[in-house]
Design a protein around this motif. Structure first.
Motif, PDB file in Angstrom:
ATOM      1  N   ARG A  77       1.561 -17.311  15.764  1.00 39.68           N
ATOM      2  CA  ARG A  77       1.012 -18.558  16.278  1.00 39.68           C
ATOM      3  C   ARG A  77       1.604 -19.807  15.638  1.00 39.68           C
ATOM      4  O   ARG A  77       1.684 -20.837  16.260  1.00 39.68           O
ATOM      5  N   ASP A 115      -1.322 -11.008  17.435  1.00 43.34           N
ATOM      6  CA  ASP A 115      -1.239 -11.176  18.884  1.00 43.34           C
ATOM      7  C   ASP A 115      -0.526  -9.997  19.545  1.00 43.34           C
ATOM      8  O   ASP A 115       0.312 -10.184  20.439  1.00 43.34           O
ATOM      9  N   GLU A 158      -4.261  -5.749  23.296  1.00 45.80           N
ATOM     10  CA  GLU A 158      -5.171  -6.258  24.326  1.00 45.80           C
ATOM     11  C   GLU A 158      -6.431  -5.432  24.359  1.00 45.80           C
ATOM     12  O   GLU A 158      -6.371  -4.225  24.126  1.00 45.80           O
ATOM     13  N   LYS A 189       0.203  -5.531  23.988  1.00 41.92           N
ATOM     14  CA  LYS A 189       0.299  -6.603  24.978  1.00 41.92           C
ATOM     15  C   LYS A 189       1.630  -6.607  25.692  1.00 41.92           C
ATOM     16  O   LYS A 189       1.718  -6.911  26.870  1.00 41.92           O
TER      17      LYS A 189
END
Lengths: 277, 289, 426
Positions: free
Chosen positions: B42, C101, C104, C312
């Motif tokens: 991020r 990240d 999912e 993901k």
């Protein structure tokens, strides 16, 4: 001192030295002996050294079945020989340039080469990993060898050797109409054979046993070398079956070990050649 | 003249590109990265100055790793060199059973460290491990070698010395063989004892080899950490954690590349100092051929 | 001519073998093998069975090593742009994977009804490390809890009832005293108890902190409670058992050698994962029992093991296919096969009702102990920056065991460090 004292003292001396040498040798070979013991005995005898314990070969197929060692062998061999070949070619060219040609910045460049003797690629693992990532080579056998293709050590050794070759031979080759590459091929390379052999053995055993860098840069069975395969295999949650792990160990170090045992003298001679400054 | 330059360029190009690409450039990049924060999915990396280094000084795990590595190097280097010399002398003096001796001393070199770790793990296991089994013959109690913070660093030191000594022995063997036999004979004629000969003649003559070995030993004491993975994982309580192992964990398990870079720079700094020293020394040796 | 062609063909083949990354197939699935070889074979067999019945999917099950290895591999592969589509990873890695990240939630691929049914079909204890923020990121697959194994023969010798395990901390110490044997020189030949705390001490330690009544971290993964007096009590008890009561070997004992120590009668009671059951059943030269970890204020144990996670970085078809595969693998029949082959706890009550499982439970009643303990199980320690924070606790446990710090000091320090790191996630 009488003559007898002298010989007696000398003999006792020698005897003690021999004893010392043997004790040290036995101590040194103990781990290998243990590996052999457990590999050939069932798991119940891993810790009990009774001479009448039953021998078994079952550990080997068990180890073989538990991880794809055949593929690991193939990967290791491809990696090791690929690395060596490229090392020899690149180093020969570079060493020749350093040994025989004059050009600006020669000393600086050679210092840079020598720096690599101390700062090996596996110390710079984070950045080198990122480089591989950028090149899209992560998880390939090429990635394991690539950082080592330019070997400071090989360049150094070959330069040494080349510098000892008498310039007259150069001239003789030139007279025969050989260009630079021809001279290399017909004069320098043949004369440096011992160095090539020596370095070859050093490189093969170093890369056969390399662990940390391959660990980082490989993810799958198709690329993993033996060392990483062995570690994956032996770090399980449910406890260690030493007999099987040692069978695997013998299998993976087998080729090098057997090669060494058979060609002991040559092996040692070559290493010694590499060491002669 | 110019043609020679072009030849040199072509000959050197492949090797230098690879060398720079995997040694020099990453080294510089590492130094640069050490002044930035770790980029995550991020947030991109931001310049943080010497923040990473300051954090290092407060990170007692890093400090412990550094101290451990210093102790580790300080013992493995002289121990393996001295043992290597002793082994070389034994082999050189053609003790009985020469082949066996040579094989025994050299075997650790051809075994991968990762495999070695497992075997030594067994040796050090309390009670039924080999070492304790032998000790119990003499009535000693079982000892938790790997589980005690006082002893664990020494266990890995022993393994490292065991692995390295045989390899260094070879270099000494080569050097010993270059000492002319006549020197030895002359010395004994003059009544010089063996020990005197060793001290006054042998040692100085093999000094360049000693230096070369020392350089190798230093590098190995930094980069050979495979046995830590199998034997101790740096524990217990970081008592056997070595620098490169810590860097690996910080970079590939904590994913904190900034800290890892800062730590690598510390290692690079120390090694570069040693490399430059080596270059000057060796160069003098090379030139008087 | 032919030889030249052959030569260049060989070179080309070698080059491609050498520079091509691992073969790309429809689905790549990383799995850690934590309980020995048979597990890998079983996964391959299950995967092949699924692929046989589903023509449109190819699944490459890739053996990734230990849990830590598998996580490292999955993350490095993702960073290199070559993420697998699914993986079995430690349930505690959930926050890390979310933060990076990479994964999912499964909710997006099933209807709300379906989801409720599917996620609700598992034992709640296992869902503790699998859900956060109202979504489900992990599907339980190879889960476990630590249990206590005891040597029935040794119990008999010591004059204890071989069918009864110690139920409380006090009893465990009492039994430990009776079971610790010494030889003529005063050296211990058999320890009463062995709690191996080398590689990941926090897990078995949770087997003490939970009965003491403490929960080590919150469900959001951003706060820890290491310096809670009950945690300190647990650590003090641990240290006491080794140093004062002397029923446990001093220092840190090795996890990997623990089953062996049990077989060699070096320890009469051991704490280790239920995943070791098959190994111990096969190799123990004596009758043994399996029981709950002893209670103090309450019974309690952490859960452990791995969940399926969905990456993901995959196409929609791949994700849909992956979810379908996971659904199939988590069905009672497959879960039963997996559990029987490895000793992991089948993660759903339905799995225990299958014929195969019922027969197994009858033959090996010890297998059901871990399942029964689930009633009292809590989440395994898991937070953001999991490895770092967990290592703070690990270091504290080791420091206390080594006598370098007092339990209270060690835990206070661990809490301070953890706080500093987790602050950023609040």
């Amino acid at each position: 001192m009488t003559a007898q004292d002298y010989t007696f003292a000398a003999r006792l001396d020698r005897w003690l030295m021999t004893l010392g040498a043997w004790l040290l040798a036995i101590l040194w070979i103990l781990p290998l002996l243990y590996a052999v013991w457990t590999a050939f005995h069932p798991s119940a005898y891993e810790t009990h050294f009774t001479l009448t314990a039953p021998l078994t070969l079952a550990n080997f197929p068990k180890a073989w079945a538990q991880a794809p060692f055949a593929r690991y062998f193939l990967n290791t061999m491809i990696m090791v020989f690929m690395t060596l070949s490229v090392q020899l070619v690149l180093s020969t060219f570079a060493a020749y340039a350093f040994a025989r040609l004059r050009f600006p910045g020669k000393n600086i460049l050679f210092t840079l080469v020598l720096l690599q003797l101390m700062v090996t690629p596996d110390i710079l693992l984070v950045k080198n990993y990122e480089t591989m990532s950028m090149l899209g080579l992560v998880d390939s056998i090429l990635a394991i060898g690539l950082p080592y293709f330019a070997s400071g050590f090989c360049i150094f050794l070959l330069r040494q050797t080349f510098m000892t070759i008498p310039k007259e031979l150069d001239d003789a080759a030139r007279i025969e109409g050989e260009g630079l590459l021809g001279t290399l091929w017909r004069v320098y390379i043949p004369l440096a054979k011992p160095t090539y052999l020596a370095f070859g053995l050093v490189s093969v055993s170093a890369h056969w046993n390399d662990f940390l860098w391959p660990l980082i840069v490989t993810n799958s069975v198709e690329t993993r070398p033996l060392t990483v395969g062995l570690s994956v295999f032996s770090m399980t949650e449910s406890g260690v079956e030493w007999s099987v792990i040692n069978a695997a160990t013998l299998m993976t170090s087998g080729p090098l070990l057997v090669g060494f045992l058979l060609f002991q003298r040559q092996f040692v001679q070559s290493f010694m050649r590499a060491g002669i400054k | 003249m110019r043609r020679e330059w072009i030849y040199a360029l072509l000959l050197l190009l492949p090797a230098m590109v690879l060398l720079m690409g995997f040694t020099h450039i990453p080294a510089v990049e590492t130094v640069i990265s050490s002044f930035f924060s770790t980029p995550t999915g991020r947030r991109p990396a931001r310049f943080v100055g010497i923040e990473n280094y300051r954090y290092l000084l407060e990170d007692n795990v890093f400090i412990r790793s550094a101290i451990n590595n210093v102790i580790y190097s300080a013992i493995t280097i002289p121990a393996s060199i001295i043992l290597a010399l002793i082994m070389a002398l034994f082999v050189h003096n053609r003790m009985k059973g020469l082949s066996f001796l040579r094989m025994a001393y050299f075997t650790p070199t051809v075994l991968p460290m990762i495999a070695v770790g497992n075997i030594w793990l067994f040796f050090y296991t309390p009670s039924f491990g080999l070492i304790d089994q032998i000790r119990s013959l003499f009535g000693f109690a079982a000892q938790n070698w790997l589980g005690n913070t006082d002893s664990v660093l020494f266990t890995v030191i022993v393994v490292a010395v065991w692995k390295n000594a045989g390899f260094f022995m070879i270099f000494y063997l080569a050097a010993l063989q270059t000492i002319p036999v006549q020197l030895r004979e002359a010395a004994s004629l003059e009544g010089a004892g063996r020990w005197t000969f060793f001290r006054r003649v042998t040692l100085p003559l093999i000094m360049p080899t000693t230096l070369f070995i020392m350089v190798n030993a230093i590098i190995n004491s930094v980069r050979l950490i495979d046995h830590i993975f199998i034997m101790t994982l740096g524990g217990p309580a970081n008592a056997s954690r070595l620098l490169l192992f810590h860097i690996y964990e910080v970079a590939f398990e904590y994913w904190d590349t900034a800290s890892a870079s800062a730590m690598t720079v510390v290692i690079l700094f120390v090694l570069s100092l040693l490399a430059i020293g080596q270059f000057f020394w060796l160069d003098r040796k090379v030139h008087y051929k | 001519m032919a030889s030249k062609f052959l030569k260049s063909a060989t070179v080309a083949a070698l080059l491609s073998a050498v520079s091509m990354p691992a073969l790309a197939v429809d689905l790549q699935f990383y799995f850690p093998v934590s309980v020995g070889g048979k597990a890998a074979d079983t996964i391959q067999a299950l995967t092949e069975e699924y692929v046989k019945n589903h023509d449109d999917v190819k699944i490459d099950a890739i053996y990734a090593g230990s849990y830590t290895d598998a996580l490292t591999k999955a993350i490095t592969a993702s960073r290199g742009g070559k993420a697998p589509q699914l993986s079995v990873l430690l349930s505690t890695d959930m926050y890390t994977l979310i933060d990076q990240d990479l994964i999912e939630p499964f909710d997006d691929f099933v209807s709300e009804e379906e989801g409720k049914e599917w996620f609700g079909s598992f034992y709640p204890a296992f869902m503790l490390n699998s859900q956060t923020g109202g979504k489900t990121y992990g599907i339980p697959f190879q889960r476990s809890t630590p249990v206590m194994y005891w040597n029935k023969e040794a119990f008999k010798e010591a004059g204890l009832d071989p069918e009864k395990a110690p139920a409380t901390w006090e009893e465990m110490v009492e039994y430990g005293h009776k079971l610790t044997k010494k030889d003529d020189n005063g050296n211990v030949t058999q320890w009463g108890l062995r709690i191996p705390l080398d590689g990941f001490p926090y897990w078995l330690f949770q087997g003490l902190s939970t009965p003491a009544g403490a929960i080590l971290a919150n469900a959001e993964g951003n706060e820890t409670d290491f310096d809670n007096p009950k945690v300190v009590e647990a650590l003090e008890f641990l240290v006491k058992m080794a140093k004062e009561e002397k029923i446990m070997e001093e220092g840190v004992t090795a996890w990997s050698a623990t089953p062996k120590a049990f077989f060699e009668r070096e320890a009469a009671m051991i704490w280790t994962t239920t995943g070791n059951l098959t190994n111990i059943r096969t190799n123990a030269p004596f009758d043994f029992g399996v029981g709950f970890l002893p209670k103090h204020e309450r019974y309690g144990a952490p859960t452990g093991g791995g969940n399926f996670v969905l990456f993901k970085d995959a196409s929609e078809e791949q994700k849909a296919a992956a979810v379908d595969f996971v659904k199939w693998m988590s069905e009672p029949e497959q879960a039963a096969v997996w559990s029987i082959a490895t000793g992991y706890v089948a993660p759903s009550p339905a799995a225990w009702e299958t014929e195969a499982m019922k027969a197994y439970a009858k033959e090996v009643p010890q297998a059901a102990v871990a399942r029964d303990q689930l009633e009292y199980a809590v989440a395994e320690l898991s937070t953001y920056d999991n490895q770092k924070v967990t290592n703070f606790l690990n270091d504290a446990i080791h420091a206390a065991l080594a006598g370098e710090k007092s339990p209270a000091d060690a835990l206070a320090e661990a809490q301070k460090k953890a706080d500093r790191v987790l602050k950023n996630y609040r």
